[in-house]
Write a protein that holds these residues in place. Sequence first.
Motif, PDB file in Angstrom:
ATOM      1  N   GLN A  72      52.827  48.875  12.796  1.00  0.00           N
ATOM      2  CA  GLN A  72      51.988  47.830  13.382  1.00  0.00           C
ATOM      3  C   GLN A  72      50.944  48.481  14.284  1.00  0.00           C
ATOM      4  OE1 GLN A  72      52.325  44.608  12.584  1.00  0.00           O
ATOM      5  NE2 GLN A  72      54.143  44.956  11.321  1.00  0.00           N
ATOM      6  N   TRP A  73      49.845  47.765  14.500  1.00  0.00           N
ATOM      7  CA  TRP A  73      48.820  48.238  15.427  1.00  0.00           C
ATOM      8  C   TRP A  73      49.371  48.208  16.845  1.00  0.00           C
ATOM      9  CZ3 TRP A  73      45.100  50.354  12.736  1.00  0.00           C
ATOM     10  CH2 TRP A  73      44.750  49.831  11.489  1.00  0.00           C
ATOM     11  N   ASN A  74      49.042  49.223  17.615  1.00  0.00           N
ATOM     12  CA  ASN A  74      49.499  49.268  18.997  1.00  0.00           C
ATOM     13  C   ASN A  74      48.783  48.259  19.886  1.00  0.00           C
ATOM     14  OD1 ASN A  74      51.343  51.359  18.508  1.00  0.00           O
ATOM     15  ND2 ASN A  74      49.761  52.922  18.787  1.00  0.00           N
ATOM     16  N   SER A  75      47.547  47.926  19.526  1.00  0.00           N
ATOM     17  CA  SER A  75      46.779  46.962  20.309  1.00  0.00           C
ATOM     18  C   SER A  75      45.685  46.364  19.443  1.00  0.00           C
ATOM     19  CB  SER A  75      46.157  47.638  21.542  1.00  0.00           C
ATOM     20  OG  SER A  75      45.216  48.627  21.139  1.00  0.00           O
ATOM     21  N   ASN A  76      45.108  45.281  19.941  1.00  0.00           N
ATOM     22  CA  ASN A  76      43.998  44.651  19.221  1.00  0.00           C
ATOM     23  C   ASN A  76      42.758  45.543  19.209  1.00  0.00           C
ATOM     24  OD1 ASN A  76      45.560  42.366  18.758  1.00  0.00           O
ATOM     25  ND2 ASN A  76      44.869  41.350  20.628  1.00  0.00           N
ATOM     26  N   ILE A  77      42.615  46.358  20.245  1.00  0.00           N
ATOM     27  CA  ILE A  77      41.468  47.257  20.310  1.00  0.00           C
ATOM     28  C   ILE A  77      41.500  48.262  19.163  1.00  0.00           C
ATOM     29  CG2 ILE A  77      40.281  48.984  21.693  1.00  0.00           C
ATOM     30  CD1 ILE A  77      40.012  46.178  22.778  1.00  0.00           C
ATOM     31  N   GLU A  78      42.679  48.808  18.878  1.00  0.00           N
ATOM     32  CA  GLU A  78      42.808  49.747  17.768  1.00  0.00           C
ATOM     33  C   GLU A  78      42.402  49.088  16.460  1.00  0.00           C
ATOM     34  OE1 GLU A  78      46.548  51.563  17.324  1.00  0.00           O
ATOM     35  OE2 GLU A  78      46.335  52.924  19.023  1.00  0.00           O
ATOM     36  N   PHE A  79      42.876  47.871  16.244  1.00  0.00           N
ATOM     37  CA  PHE A  79      42.547  47.169  15.002  1.00  0.00           C
ATOM     38  C   PHE A  79      41.040  46.944  14.891  1.00  0.00           C
ATOM     39  CE2 PHE A  79      41.702  43.014  12.990  1.00  0.00           C
ATOM     40  CZ  PHE A  79      42.093  43.321  11.702  1.00  0.00           C
ATOM     41  N   LEU A  80      40.409  46.498  15.974  1.00  0.00           N
ATOM     42  CA  LEU A  80      38.976  46.227  15.944  1.00  0.00           C
ATOM     43  C   LEU A  80      38.167  47.498  15.718  1.00  0.00           C
ATOM     44  CD1 LEU A  80      38.663  43.625  18.855  1.00  0.00           C
ATOM     45  CD2 LEU A  80      38.579  43.185  16.399  1.00  0.00           C
ATOM     46  N   LEU A  81      38.594  48.607  16.324  1.00  0.00           N
ATOM     47  CA  LEU A  81      37.870  49.865  16.151  1.00  0.00           C
ATOM     48  C   LEU A  81      37.999  50.385  14.724  1.00  0.00           C
ATOM     49  CD1 LEU A  81      38.676  51.703  19.505  1.00  0.00           C
ATOM     50  CD2 LEU A  81      36.502  50.706  18.802  1.00  0.00           C
ATOM     51  N   VAL A  82      39.186  50.252  14.140  1.00  0.00           N
ATOM     52  CA  VAL A  82      39.370  50.697  12.752  1.00  0.00           C
ATOM     53  C   VAL A  82      38.544  49.842  11.802  1.00  0.00           C
ATOM     54  CG1 VAL A  82      41.046  50.895  10.884  1.00  0.00           C
ATOM     55  CG2 VAL A  82      41.643  51.681  13.169  1.00  0.00           C
ATOM     56  N   VAL A  83      38.522  48.534  12.045  1.00  0.00           N
ATOM     57  CA  VAL A  83      37.713  47.639  11.215  1.00  0.00           C
ATOM     58  C   VAL A  83      36.233  47.998  11.342  1.00  0.00           C
ATOM     59  CG1 VAL A  83      36.946  45.260  10.935  1.00  0.00           C
ATOM     60  CG2 VAL A  83      39.365  45.756  11.221  1.00  0.00           C
ATOM     61  N   ALA A  84      35.787  48.251  12.583  1.00  0.00           N
ATOM     62  CA  ALA A  84      34.388  48.638  12.797  1.00  0.00           C
ATOM     63  C   ALA A  84      34.067  49.950  12.089  1.00  0.00           C
ATOM     64  CB  ALA A  84      34.101  48.744  14.289  1.00  0.00           C
ATOM     65  N   GLY A  85      34.999  50.900  12.134  1.00  0.00           N
ATOM     66  CA  GLY A  85      34.790  52.160  11.444  1.00  0.00           C
ATOM     67  C   GLY A  85      34.749  52.003   9.938  1.00  0.00           C
ATOM     68  N   ASN A  86      35.480  51.020   9.420  1.00  0.00           N
ATOM     69  CA  ASN A  86      35.462  50.764   7.983  1.00  0.00           C
ATOM     70  C   ASN A  86      34.168  50.095   7.545  1.00  0.00           C
ATOM     71  OD1 ASN A  86      36.577  50.702   5.375  1.00  0.00           O
ATOM     72  ND2 ASN A  86      37.200  48.575   5.647  1.00  0.00           N
ATOM     73  N   ILE A  87      33.610  49.251   8.424  1.00  0.00           N
ATOM     74  CA  ILE A  87      32.378  48.540   8.084  1.00  0.00           C
ATOM     75  C   ILE A  87      31.171  49.457   8.220  1.00  0.00           C
ATOM     76  CG2 ILE A  87      30.851  46.650   8.765  1.00  0.00           C
ATOM     77  CD1 ILE A  87      33.316  45.111   9.633  1.00  0.00           C
ATOM     78  N   VAL A  88      31.090  50.158   9.343  1.00  0.00           N
ATOM     79  CA  VAL A  88      29.943  51.031   9.615  1.00  0.00           C
ATOM     80  C   VAL A  88      30.277  52.427   9.112  1.00  0.00           C
ATOM     81  CG1 VAL A  88      28.393  51.941  11.358  1.00  0.00           C
ATOM     82  CG2 VAL A  88      29.393  49.659  11.646  1.00  0.00           C
ATOM     83  N   GLY A  89      29.772  52.752   7.947  1.00  0.00           N
ATOM     84  CA  GLY A  89      30.049  54.047   7.349  1.00  0.00           C
ATOM     85  C   GLY A  89      28.780  54.854   7.168  1.00  0.00           C
ATOM     86  N   LEU A  90      28.868  55.897   6.358  1.00  0.00           N
ATOM     87  CA  LEU A  90      27.717  56.743   6.109  1.00  0.00           C
ATOM     88  C   LEU A  90      26.596  55.995   5.408  1.00  0.00           C
ATOM     89  CD1 LEU A  90      29.532  59.994   4.947  1.00  0.00           C
ATOM     90  CD2 LEU A  90      28.370  59.615   7.119  1.00  0.00           C
ATOM     91  N   GLY A  91      26.970  54.991   4.600  1.00  0.00           N
ATOM     92  CA  GLY A  91      25.948  54.217   3.908  1.00  0.00           C
ATOM     93  C   GLY A  91      25.035  53.471   4.854  1.00  0.00           C
ATOM     94  N   ASN A  92      25.607  52.965   5.961  1.00  0.00           N
ATOM     95  CA  ASN A  92      24.787  52.247   6.935  1.00  0.00           C
ATOM     96  C   ASN A  92      23.842  53.179   7.684  1.00  0.00           C
ATOM     97  OD1 ASN A  92      27.753  51.012   6.907  1.00  0.00           O
ATOM     98  ND2 ASN A  92      26.295  49.344   7.095  1.00  0.00           N
ATOM     99  N   VAL A  93      24.324  54.340   8.036  1.00  0.00           N
ATOM    100  CA  VAL A  93      23.536  55.254   8.863  1.00  0.00           C
ATOM    101  C   VAL A  93      22.581  56.091   8.022  1.00  0.00           C
ATOM    102  CG1 VAL A  93      23.674  57.142  10.530  1.00  0.00           C
ATOM    103  CG2 VAL A  93      25.396  55.335  10.544  1.00  0.00           C
TER     104      VAL A  93
END
Length: 222
Positions: free
Chosen positions: A21-42
């Motif tokens: 399980q995720w340790n916190s909601n912050i971890e989940f949000l950061l992982v989701v953000a990292g999945n959305i914003v990838g090399l293709g965006n930048v």
Amino acid sequence: MELVNCEEVKGRRKKIKERGQWNSNIEFLLVVAGNIVGLGNVWRFPYLCYRNGGGAFLVPYVVVVVTCGIPLFLLESAMGQYTQQASITCWEKLCPIAQGIGYTGVIMRVYNCMSYIVILAWALLYLCFSFYAKLPWASCGHTWNTENCEDFDALNKYNQTINSSLTSPAIEFWERRVLAISGGIDKLGSVRWEILLCAIAMWVICYFCIWKGVKSTGKVGV
């Protein structure tokens, strides 16, 4: 009436409880953000905007994001949170006949990972070269440079006209030193051992980033 095996039920419950399980909601949000914003965006998105109309490209892009991208993302996240399963096994719970969607998604992810690993290997190679006292792509005169190599910054400094046949040292470093582009598809060339070692290193790093599931993935996120 079918009898329920208590030991089997307990085993299933224990298996579900042991799932990470995720340790916190912050971890989940950061992982989701990292999945959305990838090399293709930048890296790729500005190039696509430039090739397809500049600011006008943002209009259909925003429409597709609002009507397709965000709803599909929310649906995917909701399915994962509801079923507590991976991309293949979640379809087994929701609709077993649609498991092919999960397998297709995994295959697409494998191909995406291959391309991203190659880009990360290039980035790692450039990082290693950046520790040189003098950057190898900043000037001509190296063994991989041609007679057409010219320092454009020096020409601009002295207001000299740039010949269209000239190439910059950065381009020649990329094409002739890093990639060693061959003369055609019929000439495969040699193995670029530096890039191969960088690719292996990136595969190892990515493996250890996710080998413990959400526990290690969440710390990447952070």
